[in-house]
Scaffold this motif. Structure first.
Motif, mmCIF file in Angstrom:
data_model
loop_
_atom_site.group_PDB
_atom_site.id
_atom_site.type_symbol
_atom_site.label_atom_id
_atom_site.label_comp_id
_atom_site.label_asym_id
_atom_site.label_seq_id
_atom_site.Cartn_x
_atom_site.Cartn_y
_atom_site.Cartn_z
ATOM 1 N N THR B 100 57.187 -24.625 1.515
ATOM 2 C CA THR B 100 56.318 -25.464 1.754
ATOM 3 C C THR B 100 56.975 -26.816 2.403
ATOM 4 N N LYS B 101 58.508 -26.778 2.061
ATOM 5 C CA LYS B 101 58.964 -28.065 2.856
ATOM 6 C C LYS B 101 59.225 -28.008 4.289
ATOM 7 N N HIS B 102 59.018 -26.608 4.855
ATOM 8 C CA HIS B 102 59.300 -26.607 6.223
ATOM 9 C C HIS B 102 58.028 -27.026 7.263
ATOM 10 N N SER B 103 58.519 -27.212 8.440
ATOM 11 C CA SER B 103 57.747 -27.724 9.376
ATOM 12 C C SER B 103 57.236 -26.403 10.089
ATOM 13 N N GLU B 104 56.167 -26.552 11.133
ATOM 14 C CA GLU B 104 55.515 -25.026 11.555
ATOM 15 C C GLU B 104 56.644 -24.500 12.184
ATOM 16 N N VAL B 105 57.500 -25.154 13.058
ATOM 17 C CA VAL B 105 58.516 -24.508 13.778
ATOM 18 C C VAL B 105 59.734 -23.925 12.951
ATOM 19 N N GLY B 106 59.945 -24.756 11.635
ATOM 20 C CA GLY B 106 61.022 -24.353 10.797
ATOM 21 C C GLY B 106 60.685 -23.249 9.893
ATOM 22 N N LYS B 107 59.122 -22.870 9.899
ATOM 23 C CA LYS B 107 58.710 -21.832 9.138
ATOM 24 C C LYS B 107 58.957 -20.565 10.024
ATOM 25 N N ALA B 108 58.705 -20.532 11.578
ATOM 26 C CA ALA B 108 58.932 -19.598 12.360
ATOM 27 C C ALA B 108 60.346 -19.225 12.392
ATOM 28 N N VAL B 109 61.285 -20.162 12.398
ATOM 29 C CA VAL B 109 62.793 -20.083 12.683
ATOM 30 C C VAL B 109 63.181 -19.246 11.292
ATOM 31 N N TYR B 110 62.776 -19.883 10.096
ATOM 32 C CA TYR B 110 63.026 -19.206 9.151
ATOM 33 C C TYR B 110 62.727 -17.810 8.778
ATOM 34 N N ALA B 111 61.449 -17.447 8.939
ATOM 35 C CA ALA B 111 60.956 -16.027 8.977
ATOM 36 C C ALA B 111 61.946 -15.169 10.004
ATOM 37 N N ASN B 112 62.267 -15.875 11.330
ATOM 38 C CA ASN B 112 62.872 -14.705 12.287
ATOM 39 C C ASN B 112 64.432 -14.630 11.787
#
Lengths: 89, 165, 98
Positions: B100-112
């Motif tokens: 929940t704390k991540h931005s949209e790009v952050g979510k993608a980077v995290y999942a990757n």
């Protein structure tokens, strides 16, 4: 040195083809073919060094991009194909 | 809109230069023409609309990459050891990680990043959580301790010293 | 430099072989993805880094680095799409059986 790595990659590709032929579900086959594409990129790059022809790097670069597209395309085809049949039944 | 098209042309031309290595005027102008054509085409196809997100990373990137590489090697060795072990001691399970704390790009980077380290990969994602499939219980616990999440948050925080990548 | 290249190439090949061995040994699809991940991550990284140590041509080094970058960006995305498709398929089958 490059020849040993090339042979290792060829063995890897052989085992991957075996998994793609055996693979119980269609996803096992797609996974094997996706990894096969990665191995192909490495093989092309290694072969470029083996035969001292640096032009092969461009082909490897292109193949790395095509591999991704083809995996997504096959997945999409499979997904919507099966969904269409499910709706007809 | 025009700005995005110009940036795209510029990046494409740099890429063209790096890939070809030609410096003759004729080839340079042909390359520039093809870059302009591609930029015009993507403008026509509306690829450069409001979804156009510039990646912004701050100076934490040089600190993040070595840490991530060490994590990558560690998890690779762990999974390799389990493959070679005759008993195959694996307990596959699915857990969730909050994003929940991540931005949209952050979510993608995290999942990757989760998928890039063998032993864990993201299987499903929505706005609140990533569903993670992990090979052993320990790997899932490691991820839920939130070390990687914290480091990616530090990566995407836009402070005064941001630099474009 | 040549010795470093040897070590990196051999280690990369070894990880690729281990990864495919895992692809044969693991019992179900969702575990096999982890084994394939080894070939995609450390196997590819080590072999490409090994090749980078073997050339002085800057353009070839840039191309190899670009291959590495594209692989690191597209590999996880493809794996995620594959795993998600498999999960949706499994859910479909479950709801059909009920």
């Amino acid at each position: 040195m490059f020849i040993s790595a090339t042979i290792a990659i060829l063995v890897v590709m052989l085992i991957l083809l075996l998994r793609a032929a055996l693979g119980p579900t269609v996803f096992d086959r797609i996974l094997a073919i996706n990894t096969f594409g990665t191995a192909t990129v490495l093989l092309i790059a290694l072969f470029g060094f083996l035969t001292k022809r640096p032009d092969f790097m461009d082909i490897a670069l292109l193949y790395a991009l095509i591999n991704f597209t083809s995996t997504i395309a096959v997945l999409k085809l499979f997904r919507y194909g099966s969904l269409g049949k499910a709706e007809d039944e | 809109m025009l700005k995005h098209t110009l940036i795209t042309t510029f990046i494409l031309f740099i890429l063209w230069l790096l890939l070809s290595g030609h410096l003759e005027p004729l080839l340079l102008s042909l390359g520039l023409l093809s870059c302009l054509f591609v930029a015009w085409l993507s403008h026509k196809l509306a690829l450069l609309n409001s979804d156009f997100q510039t990646l912004r990373f701050n100076l934490n990137l040089p600190k993040f990459l070595p840490w991530f590489f060490i994590e990558l090697v560690k998890s690779n060795l762990d999974v390799s050891w389990r493959i070679l072990h005759p008993t195959l001691s694996i307990q596959p399970n699915i857990s969730t990680v909050p994003i929940t704390k991540h931005s949209e790009v952050g979510k993608a980077v995290y999942a990757n990043c989760i998928t890039l380290t063998p032993g864990t990969y993201s299987i499903d994602i929505n706005s609140a959580v990533i569903e993670v499939h992990s090979l052993t219980k320990n790997l899932a616990h490691d991820l839920q301790r939130g070390e990687m999440s914290k480091r990616i948050l530090a990566l995407e925080s836009t402070s005064a010293k941001t630099s474009k990548l | 430099m040549i010795i470093i290249g040897w070590i990196l190439l051999l280690l990369g090949s070894a990880f690729c072989l281990i990864g495919t061995l895992g692809l044969m040994r693991f019992p179900d699809f969702f575990s096999r993805v982890h084994a394939a991940g080894i070939v995609d991550s450390l196997g590819a990284i080590l072999i490409l880094l090994g090749l980078i140590t073997q050339t002085q041509d800057v353009l070839i080094i840039i191309k190899l680095l670009l291959i590495l970058l594209f692989m690191m960006l597209t590999g996880p995305t493809a794996v995620h799409a594959l795993a998600r498709a498999a999960l949706l398929d499994a859910k479909d089958k479950n709801s059909n059986n009920k």
